[in-house]
Design a protein around this motif. Structure first.
Motif, PDB file in Angstrom:
ATOM      1  N   GLY A 583      44.323  44.847  47.123  1.00  0.00           N
ATOM      2  CA  GLY A 583      43.417  44.318  48.127  1.00  0.00           C
ATOM      3  C   GLY A 583      43.509  42.815  48.191  1.00  0.00           C
ATOM      4  O   GLY A 583      44.310  42.187  47.505  1.00  0.00           O
ATOM      5  N   THR A 584      42.667  42.200  49.012  1.00  0.00           N
ATOM      6  CA  THR A 584      42.628  40.740  49.084  1.00  0.00           C
ATOM      7  C   THR A 584      41.885  40.200  47.869  1.00  0.00           C
ATOM      8  O   THR A 584      41.235  40.948  47.118  1.00  0.00           O
ATOM      9  CB  THR A 584      41.926  40.276  50.356  1.00  0.00           C
ATOM     10  N   HIS A 585      41.951  38.902  47.718  1.00  0.00           N
ATOM     11  CA  HIS A 585      41.265  38.244  46.605  1.00  0.00           C
ATOM     12  C   HIS A 585      39.771  38.567  46.641  1.00  0.00           C
ATOM     13  O   HIS A 585      39.173  38.967  45.616  1.00  0.00           O
ATOM     14  CB  HIS A 585      41.504  36.726  46.705  1.00  0.00           C
ATOM     15  N   ALA A 586      39.185  38.437  47.802  1.00  0.00           N
ATOM     16  CA  ALA A 586      37.740  38.679  47.931  1.00  0.00           C
ATOM     17  C   ALA A 586      37.394  40.140  47.654  1.00  0.00           C
ATOM     18  O   ALA A 586      36.412  40.449  46.968  1.00  0.00           O
ATOM     19  CB  ALA A 586      37.260  38.272  49.332  1.00  0.00           C
ATOM     20  N   LEU A 589      37.607  40.860  43.871  1.00  0.00           N
ATOM     21  CA  LEU A 589      36.472  40.286  43.133  1.00  0.00           C
ATOM     22  C   LEU A 589      35.229  41.145  43.333  1.00  0.00           C
ATOM     23  O   LEU A 589      34.465  41.402  42.389  1.00  0.00           O
ATOM     24  CB  LEU A 589      36.204  38.850  43.589  1.00  0.00           C
ATOM     25  N   ALA A 590      35.020  41.584  44.580  1.00  0.00           N
ATOM     26  CA  ALA A 590      33.849  42.410  44.874  1.00  0.00           C
ATOM     27  C   ALA A 590      33.913  43.755  44.165  1.00  0.00           C
ATOM     28  O   ALA A 590      32.887  44.325  43.783  1.00  0.00           O
ATOM     29  CB  ALA A 590      33.717  42.614  46.387  1.00  0.00           C
ATOM     30  N   LEU A 594      39.809  45.176  37.105  1.00  0.00           N
ATOM     31  CA  LEU A 594      40.686  44.402  36.226  1.00  0.00           C
ATOM     32  C   LEU A 594      40.922  43.007  36.771  1.00  0.00           C
ATOM     33  O   LEU A 594      40.896  42.021  36.027  1.00  0.00           O
ATOM     34  CB  LEU A 594      42.023  45.139  36.055  1.00  0.00           C
ATOM     35  N   TYR A 595      41.165  42.882  38.076  1.00  0.00           N
ATOM     36  CA  TYR A 595      41.436  41.574  38.653  1.00  0.00           C
ATOM     37  C   TYR A 595      40.222  40.662  38.479  1.00  0.00           C
ATOM     38  O   TYR A 595      40.371  39.477  38.131  1.00  0.00           O
ATOM     39  CB  TYR A 595      41.761  41.696  40.144  1.00  0.00           C
ATOM     40  N   ALA A 596      39.052  41.199  38.692  1.00  0.00           N
ATOM     41  CA  ALA A 596      37.841  40.383  38.529  1.00  0.00           C
ATOM     42  C   ALA A 596      37.710  39.889  37.096  1.00  0.00           C
ATOM     43  O   ALA A 596      37.284  38.747  36.857  1.00  0.00           O
ATOM     44  CB  ALA A 596      36.612  41.198  38.936  1.00  0.00           C
ATOM     45  N   ARG A 597      38.058  40.723  36.131  1.00  0.00           N
ATOM     46  CA  ARG A 597      37.980  40.303  34.724  1.00  0.00           C
ATOM     47  C   ARG A 597      39.007  39.217  34.423  1.00  0.00           C
ATOM     48  O   ARG A 597      38.712  38.242  33.718  1.00  0.00           O
ATOM     49  CB  ARG A 597      38.190  41.509  33.800  1.00  0.00           C
TER      50      ARG A 597
END
Length: 610
Positions: A583-586, A589-590, A594-597
């Motif tokens: 997905g996109t960065h936003a 994060l939402a 794993l990416y958010a961590r």
């Protein structure tokens, strides 16, 4: 000139099929020698005639002694003029002619070209080996084996041809000449030939075996020394000079022991044959003197037989060293074959076609790859990259990001699934055309030890001066390139960069690499930590150039500094060889996965290292 035409009889760069050389030593020899068989055929004929001429001189010697004893001095030359003129013709014309032809064939036709013919064909074959082939060996040892194999095969082949005729002609003609005088003169020579053959049959295989072991030991030594020189910066940074000395010393001591073992066998062979030669001289001369005392042979026969056995004695020592040299060279050829005669693991199909990129769509379909381990690394990856889309690959160390890129470049073949570019399976297109359509800037930029210009022309061989200048400017490399200079006095674009580009800083190498990809201007672009070696100020300046470079291209970027790829069209998060999120960065994060961590770790002050 005739000499120059002879020198061009062997073309080192003649067109030959790009196939794997045989893995058996004699077939390996035949594979290359069949390309130059007319030259070796001529060498055989010239050697045959030369050996016959040599033996005829000893026959002349015996004849002269007999003529001198039986003919009165007065009128000697007029009485035997024709015979003496023939002897002079053989000694003054035919012998220099054929020995000269032999030297020309060896030193001007075979030596300069045959070794390089073998090296060239082996280099072409090895150059197209897979990446893993070069990762599993020392670069210096591979190069050394390529160089040494050509030299050893050439020398052993020439030595074998020379030794063959000398042994056969001297043995056969000597027996014939001895029999003409008296059959009993043959007895010592026949006994010597039997013993000589038995000695060779005993010693040669053992010399060969120990020579192979010594050659393998020398290759290990070469690999260790080259490894130390290649990684000299690491050696000095960790202050392990003494440790490196011990590492090389162990290999050198082992090589010394192996050479000593081979030397013992050579010494034993030398002593044995020397003793046999002494018995041959004493036996033949004694037999000739006894037969002369009985009135059965002439004085000329004594001169002939004694001269011939002394020549055979000298020749047998030469043959011994030639045989030893032949099998030492055969051992080195066998050692080289271990590197050269290895099947390629990544090859083009016989019907492979050039890749045609019309849009730049990339699709991974159930891709699986685990370096032959059975599982892990990449498993069941499904990913579609639209034409012109810019995606970022994200994930912890070992997630499979770089492996996925290497598979797209077909540096390794897939174990499952397939990869398509504009609907074409990359396994069915030529490797050269595939990689020509993909530009890549890596984290560990390696430059060729050539000039800046030569390195840039790898991106576009026909690039003009204006295009090179523009690429350097866009990569912000024009700030330092004009000021470069090397030890040979070359400056600017002509300055040599050193092995792997060591004379440049990491940031400078990276900017040259970016300029090279700007020149290539391929429709698919891969950025693997492309700005990791740059400081923040330079990175900000180059980021604009990279964004210009990315316009209209399909882009796959790997970066551990997530801020550098957060603006990509889409981020793909890999974890343990699987796609965990996309997905996109936003959006990621939402999602709070794993990416958010990973993002939280980096913005919180902890940056992971791949």
């Amino acid at each position: 000139m005739p000499i120059r035409r002879l020198e061009r009889l062997i073309d080192p760069f003649r067109h030959m099929p790009d196939s794997k050389p045989p893995g058996e030593v004699w077939r390996f020899y035949a594979y290359f020698l069949r390309e130059v068989w007319p030259v070796f055929g001529a060498l055989l004929v010239v050697g045959l005639v030369g050996a016959l001429i040599e033996v005829s001189l000893f026959s002349f010697l015996g004849r002269l002694v007999d003529l001198a004893q039986t003919s009165p001095a007065a009128g000697f030359f007029s009485r035997h003029r024709n015979e003496l003129l023939w002897m002079a013709l053989v000694a003054l014309v035919l012998r220099p002619l054929f020995f000269g032809l032999h030297d020309i064939l060896v030193h001007q036709v075979i030596n300069p070209s045959l070794a390089n013919l073998i090296r060239w064909q082996n280099h072409r074959y090895v150059l197209k080996q897979s990446l893993s082939f070069f990762q599993n060996d020392f670069a210096g040892r591979i190069a050394q084996r390529i160089m040494q194999t050509g030299f050893s095969l050439r020398d052993s082949a020439v030595q074998a041809v020379d030794a063959l005729w000398h042994v056969l002609i001297y043995a056969v003609t000597s027996l014939v000449l001895f029999a003409e005088a008296d059959w009993r003169l043959m007895i010592p020579l026949l006994l010597w030939i039997a013993c000589y053959v038995a000695a060779l049959l005993y010693f040669v295989p053992r010399v060969k075996q120990r020579s192979v072991v010594a050659t393998e030991s020398r290759s290990r030594l070469m690999g260790r020394i080259v490894d130390g020189y290649t990684n000299i910066a690491t050696l000095k940074l960790f202050a392990h000079t003494l440790k490196e000395e011990d590492y090389a010393r162990d290999a050198m001591a082992d090589q010394t022991d192996k050479v000593r073992l081979a030397g013992r066998m050579v010494s034993a062979m030398d002593i044995t044959i020397t003793a046999m030669n002494g018995a041959l001289i004493a036996g033949t001369t004694g037999m000739a003197l006894w037969l002369w005392s009985q009135g059965r042979v002439t004085t000329g026969a004594i001169a002939l037989t004694t001269g011939l056995v002394i020549r055979i004695n000298n020749m047998s020592g030469w043959i011994m060293w030639v045989v030893n040299g032949i099998f030492e060279n055969v051992g080195q050829v066998q050692d080289g074959m271990k590197t050269i005669s290895v099947p390629r693991t990544v090859t083009d199909r016989p019907d492979a076609q050039p890749l045609r990129v019309t849009a730049g769509a990339v699709r991974f379909e159930q891709v699986g790859f685990h370096y032959g381990k059975g599982s892990g690394v990449i498993e069941g990856v499904e990913l579609a990259v639209r034409p012109g889309e810019k995606i970022g690959l994200v994930g912890p160390s070992g997630a499979g990001k770089s492996t996925l890129v290497n598979l797209l470049l077909r540096l390794y073949d897939l174990e499952r699934g397939r990869i398509l570019i504009d609907g074409q399976d990359i396994a069915g297109v030529t490797q050269e055309s595939l990689r020509a359509q993909i530009g890549m800037v890596t984290q560990d930029t390696s430059l060729l030890h050539r000039s800046i210009r030569d390195n840039l022309l790898y991106g576009k061989p026909d690039a003009t001066g204006a295009e090179i200048t523009e690429a350097l400017h866009r990569a912000r490399a024009d700030e330092f390139v004009p000021h470069l200079a090397d030890a040979s006095g070359n400056a600017g674009l002509e300055a040599l960069v050193g092995e792997r580009g060591v004379k440049l800083s990491g940031g400078q190498r990276q900017r040259i690499a970016i300029a090279r990809v700007l020149l290539k201007n391929a429709p698919i672009l891969i950025l693997d930590e492309a700005t990791s070696a740059l400081d923040s100020e330079v990175e900000a300046a180059i980021q604009e150039s990279l964004e210009t470079l990315m316009q209209g291209k399909t882009v796959i970027a790997i970066a551990h500094r997530l801020s550098t790829i957060a603006r990509m069209d889409r981020l793909v998060v890999l974890d343990q060889g699987h796609i965990a999120e996309s997905g996109t960065h936003a959006e990621l994060l939402a999602h709070g996965g794993l990416y958010a961590r990973l993002w939280a770790h980096q913005t919180g002050g902890f940056v992971g290292v791949d």
